[in-house]
Design an enzyme around this catalytic site. Structure first.
Site, PDB file in Angstrom:
ATOM      1  CG  HIS A  30       2.244   2.846 -83.353  1.00 54.88           C
ATOM      2  ND1 HIS A  30       2.401   4.100 -82.468  1.00 54.88           N
ATOM      3  CD2 HIS A  30       3.189   1.912 -82.606  1.00 54.88           C
ATOM      4  CE1 HIS A  30       3.364   3.940 -81.750  1.00 54.88           C
ATOM      5  NE2 HIS A  30       3.966   3.038 -81.819  1.00 54.88           N
ATOM      6  CD  GLU A 142       8.597  -1.645 -80.328  1.00 54.30           C
ATOM      7  OE1 GLU A 142       9.459  -2.404 -80.911  1.00 54.30           O
ATOM      8  OE2 GLU A 142       8.465  -0.469 -80.868  1.00 54.30           O
TER       9      GLU A 142
END
Length: 293
Positions: A30, A142
């Site tokens: 990201h 994550e």
């Protein structure tokens, strides 16, 4: 186990694999999120609830636009069959900004990938026209736990913000994976990454973009390339920068996938005799003698 799935036969030369036993992965971290900025100043900031489900910064959106231009300029945008995205604001904003269409226009007969100003951004809506399908998958999130920036919102809220993303694979509306007390261990992230890689073989798509996180990518990819030249292993496993894209080939060496080739052709159509020279000689050695007289 991972090296049984991906890797080279030796460091002495290249390996050869049937094309239908391979998938091309375009791995993306990201773009810059607000937690990256605050964490750079003070690591304890990752414990702040103000960073819950961190969204992109204005600089992060600039990074997204640059990568969007790149994937279109190099032709990658037309090749991707599927976009898989971790269900957090920063990854979904990155995914739709990079692989989505242009600005959404009211009246278009297709839901937007992202509504205007989604997730504390000033960004206009993004169209889903002429784009690959997008699907949210929790396995590529994550590290789980402790850091509020890594906790997701409810799927109900995400569906409103990202109408054209498919959330059907997420079983719980609320985030039941994240806990305030325990941070997921690195080896558990790597094991989850292997589970994700193996799941990819259940997909029919051959060219897949995955928009995910630094920790997930690093600990997953560190397990790969042990049979490669050290420089290749280093290239596979190094840390990703914000909004970095790396394309890799995933090889099925254990018959995990079951897809047949769409490009192979069986030959002998129409059928007929076509013995190779050496085989014909072994079958009719007398003809070789006759020809030499």
């Amino acid at each position: 186990m991972l090296d049984r799935i991906v890797g080279m036969d030796s460091t002495e030369g290249p390996s050869l694999f049937p094309l239908h036993r391979c998938k091309t992965l375009h791995l993306v971290r990201h773009a810059q999120g607000i937690h990256n900025v605050e964490g750079e100043k003070n690591h304890d900031a990752y414990l702040s609830h103000a960073l819950f489900d961190a969204h992109l910064t204005p600089l992060g959106w600039d990074q997204v636009h640059n990568l969007h231009n790149h994937v279109h300029a190099c032709g990658l945008a037309k090749k991707v069959d599927l976009v898989i995205v971790s269900p957090l604001l920063r990854t979904m904003q990155t995914a739709v900004g990079v692989f989505g269409g242009e600005s959404y226009v009211d009246g278009v007969d297709a839901p937007p990938l992202m509504i205007a100003n989604a997730g504390n951004s000033d960004h206009p809506a993004i169209s889903s026209l002429n784009c690959p399908p997008f699907i949210a998958v929790e396995t590529c999130r994550e590290h789980l736990g402790v850091h509020p920036c890594d906790k997701r919102r409810s799927v109900s809220e995400y569906r409103h913000l990202f109408p054209a993303i498919d959330f059907s694979l997420i079983e719980s509306d609320d985030d039941i994976l994240w806990t305030a007390e325990t941070r997921e261990a690195n080896e558990d992230v790597a094991a989850r990454g292997m589970k994700f890689i193996n799941w990819l073989w259940t997909r029919k798509e051959k060219e897949i973009a995955v928009v995910t996180h630094s920790g997930f990518l690093f600990h997953t990819l560190q397990s790969f390339g042990n049979n490669c030249h050290p420089s290749v292993k280093k290239e596979i496993g190094k840390h990703f920068s914000n909004c970095e894209l790396r394309s890799m080939v995933l090889v099925d060496r254990c018959m995990i996938g079951s897809d047949c080739s769409t490009t192979n052709y069986p030959g002998k159509i129409p059928s007929g005799l076509d013995l190779p020279n050496n085989v014909a000689h072994e079958k009719h050695p007398e003809k070789e003698v006759a020809n030499s007289i």
